[in-house]
Design a protein around this motif. Structure first.
Motif, PDB file in Angstrom:
ATOM      1  N   ASP A  35       0.846  -1.188   0.000  1.00  0.00           N
ATOM      2  CA  ASP A  35       0.000   0.000   0.000  1.00  0.00           C
ATOM      3  C   ASP A  35       0.887   1.246   0.000  1.00  0.00           C
ATOM      4  OD1 ASP A  35      -2.009   1.854   0.254  1.00  0.00           O
ATOM      5  OD2 ASP A  35      -2.615   1.248   2.268  1.00  0.00           O
ATOM      6  N   ASP A  36       0.598   2.196  -0.894  1.00  0.00           N
ATOM      7  CA  ASP A  36       1.403   3.419  -0.997  1.00  0.00           C
ATOM      8  C   ASP A  36       1.340   4.301   0.244  1.00  0.00           C
ATOM      9  OD1 ASP A  36       2.533   2.920  -3.418  1.00  0.00           O
ATOM     10  OD2 ASP A  36       1.187   4.209  -4.571  1.00  0.00           O
ATOM     11  N   ASP A  37       0.367   4.070   1.116  1.00  0.00           N
ATOM     12  CA  ASP A  37       0.250   4.869   2.332  1.00  0.00           C
ATOM     13  C   ASP A  37       1.067   4.301   3.485  1.00  0.00           C
ATOM     14  OD1 ASP A  37      -1.460   6.671   1.097  1.00  0.00           O
ATOM     15  OD2 ASP A  37      -3.246   5.529   1.646  1.00  0.00           O
ATOM     16  N   ASN A  38       1.673   3.139   3.304  1.00  0.00           N
ATOM     17  CA  ASN A  38       2.470   2.508   4.359  1.00  0.00           C
ATOM     18  C   ASN A  38       3.813   3.209   4.538  1.00  0.00           C
ATOM     19  OD1 ASN A  38       0.608   0.566   4.966  1.00  0.00           O
ATOM     20  ND2 ASN A  38       1.552  -1.022   3.722  1.00  0.00           N
ATOM     21  N   VAL A  39       4.459   2.878   5.631  1.00  0.00           N
ATOM     22  CA  VAL A  39       5.803   3.363   5.937  1.00  0.00           C
ATOM     23  C   VAL A  39       6.684   2.138   6.159  1.00  0.00           C
ATOM     24  CG1 VAL A  39       7.207   4.628   7.592  1.00  0.00           C
ATOM     25  CG2 VAL A  39       4.971   5.502   6.957  1.00  0.00           C
ATOM     26  N   LEU A  40       7.824   2.101   5.485  1.00  0.00           N
ATOM     27  CA  LEU A  40       8.792   1.028   5.669  1.00  0.00           C
ATOM     28  C   LEU A  40       9.652   1.378   6.880  1.00  0.00           C
ATOM     29  CD1 LEU A  40      10.287  -1.538   4.769  1.00  0.00           C
ATOM     30  CD2 LEU A  40      11.635  -0.093   3.240  1.00  0.00           C
ATOM     31  N   GLU A  41       9.671   0.480   7.867  1.00  0.00           N
ATOM     32  CA  GLU A  41      10.447   0.696   9.086  1.00  0.00           C
ATOM     33  C   GLU A  41      11.598  -0.303   9.129  1.00  0.00           C
ATOM     34  OE1 GLU A  41       8.201   0.996  12.736  1.00  0.00           O
ATOM     35  OE2 GLU A  41       6.380   1.297  11.560  1.00  0.00           O
ATOM     36  N   LEU A  42      12.814   0.213   9.220  1.00  0.00           N
ATOM     37  CA  LEU A  42      14.006  -0.624   9.323  1.00  0.00           C
ATOM     38  C   LEU A  42      14.912  -0.070  10.414  1.00  0.00           C
ATOM     39  CD1 LEU A  42      14.792  -0.959   5.514  1.00  0.00           C
ATOM     40  CD2 LEU A  42      13.846  -2.743   6.982  1.00  0.00           C
ATOM     41  N   ALA A  43      15.744  -0.929  10.990  1.00  0.00           N
ATOM     42  CA  ALA A  43      16.704  -0.508  12.004  1.00  0.00           C
ATOM     43  C   ALA A  43      18.087  -0.982  11.582  1.00  0.00           C
ATOM     44  CB  ALA A  43      16.346  -1.094  13.361  1.00  0.00           C
ATOM     45  N   ASP A  44      19.100  -0.149  11.820  1.00  0.00           N
ATOM     46  CA  ASP A  44      20.465  -0.548  11.478  1.00  0.00           C
ATOM     47  C   ASP A  44      21.135  -1.225  12.669  1.00  0.00           C
ATOM     48  OD1 ASP A  44      21.279   1.506  13.166  1.00  0.00           O
ATOM     49  OD2 ASP A  44      22.134   2.742  11.581  1.00  0.00           O
ATOM     50  N   LYS A  45      22.396  -1.603  12.493  1.00  0.00           N
ATOM     51  CA  LYS A  45      23.147  -2.317  13.532  1.00  0.00           C
ATOM     52  C   LYS A  45      23.327  -1.493  14.798  1.00  0.00           C
ATOM     53  CE  LYS A  45      25.836  -5.307  10.512  1.00  0.00           C
ATOM     54  NZ  LYS A  45      27.183  -5.663  10.029  1.00  0.00           N
ATOM     55  N   ARG A  46      23.317  -0.184  14.664  1.00  0.00           N
ATOM     56  CA  ARG A  46      23.517   0.701  15.813  1.00  0.00           C
ATOM     57  C   ARG A  46      22.214   1.028  16.539  1.00  0.00           C
ATOM     58  NH1 ARG A  46      27.492   4.858  12.714  1.00  0.00           N
ATOM     59  NH2 ARG A  46      29.262   3.456  12.526  1.00  0.00           N
ATOM     60  N   GLY A  47      21.100   0.518  16.020  1.00  0.00           N
ATOM     61  CA  GLY A  47      19.814   0.758  16.664  1.00  0.00           C
ATOM     62  C   GLY A  47      19.056   1.969  16.145  1.00  0.00           C
ATOM     63  N   ARG A  48      19.605   2.660  15.147  1.00  0.00           N
ATOM     64  CA  ARG A  48      18.906   3.808  14.569  1.00  0.00           C
ATOM     65  C   ARG A  48      17.729   3.318  13.743  1.00  0.00           C
ATOM     66  NH1 ARG A  48      24.065   6.887  12.178  1.00  0.00           N
ATOM     67  NH2 ARG A  48      24.370   4.754  11.495  1.00  0.00           N
ATOM     68  N   GLN A  49      16.619   4.018  13.831  1.00  0.00           N
ATOM     69  CA  GLN A  49      15.402   3.661  13.106  1.00  0.00           C
ATOM     70  C   GLN A  49      15.296   4.482  11.822  1.00  0.00           C
ATOM     71  OE1 GLN A  49      13.027   1.317  14.077  1.00  0.00           O
ATOM     72  NE2 GLN A  49      14.533   0.750  15.606  1.00  0.00           N
ATOM     73  N   TYR A  50      14.878   3.842  10.743  1.00  0.00           N
ATOM     74  CA  TYR A  50      14.654   4.499   9.457  1.00  0.00           C
ATOM     75  C   TYR A  50      13.191   4.303   9.095  1.00  0.00           C
ATOM     76  CZ  TYR A  50      19.713   4.634   8.980  1.00  0.00           C
ATOM     77  OH  TYR A  50      21.045   4.868   9.185  1.00  0.00           O
ATOM     78  N   LEU A  51      12.482   5.388   8.857  1.00  0.00           N
ATOM     79  CA  LEU A  51      11.081   5.357   8.456  1.00  0.00           C
ATOM     80  C   LEU A  51      10.990   5.996   7.078  1.00  0.00           C
ATOM     81  CD1 LEU A  51       9.602   6.631  11.832  1.00  0.00           C
ATOM     82  CD2 LEU A  51       9.807   4.272  11.077  1.00  0.00           C
ATOM     83  N   VAL A  52      10.592   5.210   6.087  1.00  0.00           N
ATOM     84  CA  VAL A  52      10.563   5.676   4.701  1.00  0.00           C
ATOM     85  C   VAL A  52       9.139   5.538   4.164  1.00  0.00           C
ATOM     86  CG1 VAL A  52      11.549   5.382   2.401  1.00  0.00           C
ATOM     87  CG2 VAL A  52      12.921   4.831   4.416  1.00  0.00           C
ATOM     88  N   PRO A  53       8.532   6.654   3.708  1.00  0.00           N
ATOM     89  CA  PRO A  53       7.204   6.552   3.103  1.00  0.00           C
ATOM     90  C   PRO A  53       7.270   5.713   1.826  1.00  0.00           C
ATOM     91  CG  PRO A  53       7.851   8.853   3.413  1.00  0.00           C
ATOM     92  CD  PRO A  53       9.028   8.010   3.738  1.00  0.00           C
ATOM     93  N   VAL A  54       6.465   4.679   1.743  1.00  0.00           N
ATOM     94  CA  VAL A  54       6.522   3.736   0.634  1.00  0.00           C
ATOM     95  C   VAL A  54       6.245   4.419  -0.710  1.00  0.00           C
ATOM     96  CG1 VAL A  54       5.413   1.684  -0.338  1.00  0.00           C
ATOM     97  CG2 VAL A  54       5.993   1.759   2.065  1.00  0.00           C
ATOM     98  N   GLY A  55       5.396   5.408  -0.725  1.00  0.00           N
ATOM     99  CA  GLY A  55       5.066   6.110  -1.966  1.00  0.00           C
ATOM    100  C   GLY A  55       6.247   6.845  -2.582  1.00  0.00           C
ATOM    101  N   ARG A  56       7.328   7.054  -1.836  1.00  0.00           N
ATOM    102  CA  ARG A  56       8.513   7.767  -2.320  1.00  0.00           C
ATOM    103  C   ARG A  56       9.658   6.827  -2.699  1.00  0.00           C
ATOM    104  NH1 ARG A  56       8.434  12.792  -3.540  1.00  0.00           N
ATOM    105  NH2 ARG A  56      10.446  13.143  -2.624  1.00  0.00           N
ATOM    106  N   ILE A  57       9.487   5.515  -2.520  1.00  0.00           N
ATOM    107  CA  ILE A  57      10.562   4.559  -2.801  1.00  0.00           C
ATOM    108  C   ILE A  57      10.659   4.295  -4.298  1.00  0.00           C
ATOM    109  CG2 ILE A  57      11.331   2.172  -2.498  1.00  0.00           C
ATOM    110  CD1 ILE A  57      10.148   2.253   0.301  1.00  0.00           C
ATOM    111  N   ALA A  58      11.865   4.496  -4.858  1.00  0.00           N
ATOM    112  CA  ALA A  58      12.119   4.211  -6.268  1.00  0.00           C
ATOM    113  C   ALA A  58      12.623   2.774  -6.435  1.00  0.00           C
ATOM    114  CB  ALA A  58      13.140   5.193  -6.833  1.00  0.00           C
ATOM    115  N   TYR A  59      13.491   2.319  -5.539  1.00  0.00           N
ATOM    116  CA  TYR A  59      14.019   0.953  -5.587  1.00  0.00           C
ATOM    117  C   TYR A  59      14.571   0.574  -4.215  1.00  0.00           C
ATOM    118  CZ  TYR A  59      18.662   3.060  -5.783  1.00  0.00           C
ATOM    119  OH  TYR A  59      19.786   3.775  -5.491  1.00  0.00           O
ATOM    120  N   VAL A  60      14.706  -0.726  -3.996  1.00  0.00           N
ATOM    121  CA  VAL A  60      15.331  -1.250  -2.780  1.00  0.00           C
ATOM    122  C   VAL A  60      16.316  -2.323  -3.205  1.00  0.00           C
ATOM    123  CG1 VAL A  60      14.976  -2.414  -0.574  1.00  0.00           C
ATOM    124  CG2 VAL A  60      13.233  -0.835  -1.429  1.00  0.00           C
TER     125      VAL A  60
END
Length: 76
Positions: A35-60
């Protein structure tokens, strides 16, 4: 595991290393992309959180990270 996320209308990409395995990351990405309204949530090795609006993602890009090489080399 290294993850690179391209963002539309942005010359830079988001790059992070995570402790999660490839299948876990892939499943999380596919679930968010439903769904384009979702947010992709990921965390790196240091514990920092990344929140990316799915509608803005070009590639992964998901893959093994390169081992960083440190040192000097001799040339002839």
């Amino acid at each position: 595991m290294e993850i690179k996320i391209g963002i539309t209308h942005s010359p830079r990409e988001i790059s992070l290393d995570t402790k999660q395995d490839a299948e876990e990351v892939r499943a999380k990405i596919l679930e968010a992309l439903r769904d384009d309204d979702n947010v992709l949530e990921l965390a790196d090795k240091r514990g920092r959180q990344y929140l990316v609006p799915v509608g803005r993602i070009a590639y992964v890009e998901v893959g093994e990270g390169d081992a960083r090489r440190v040192g000097f080399t001799a040339t002839d």
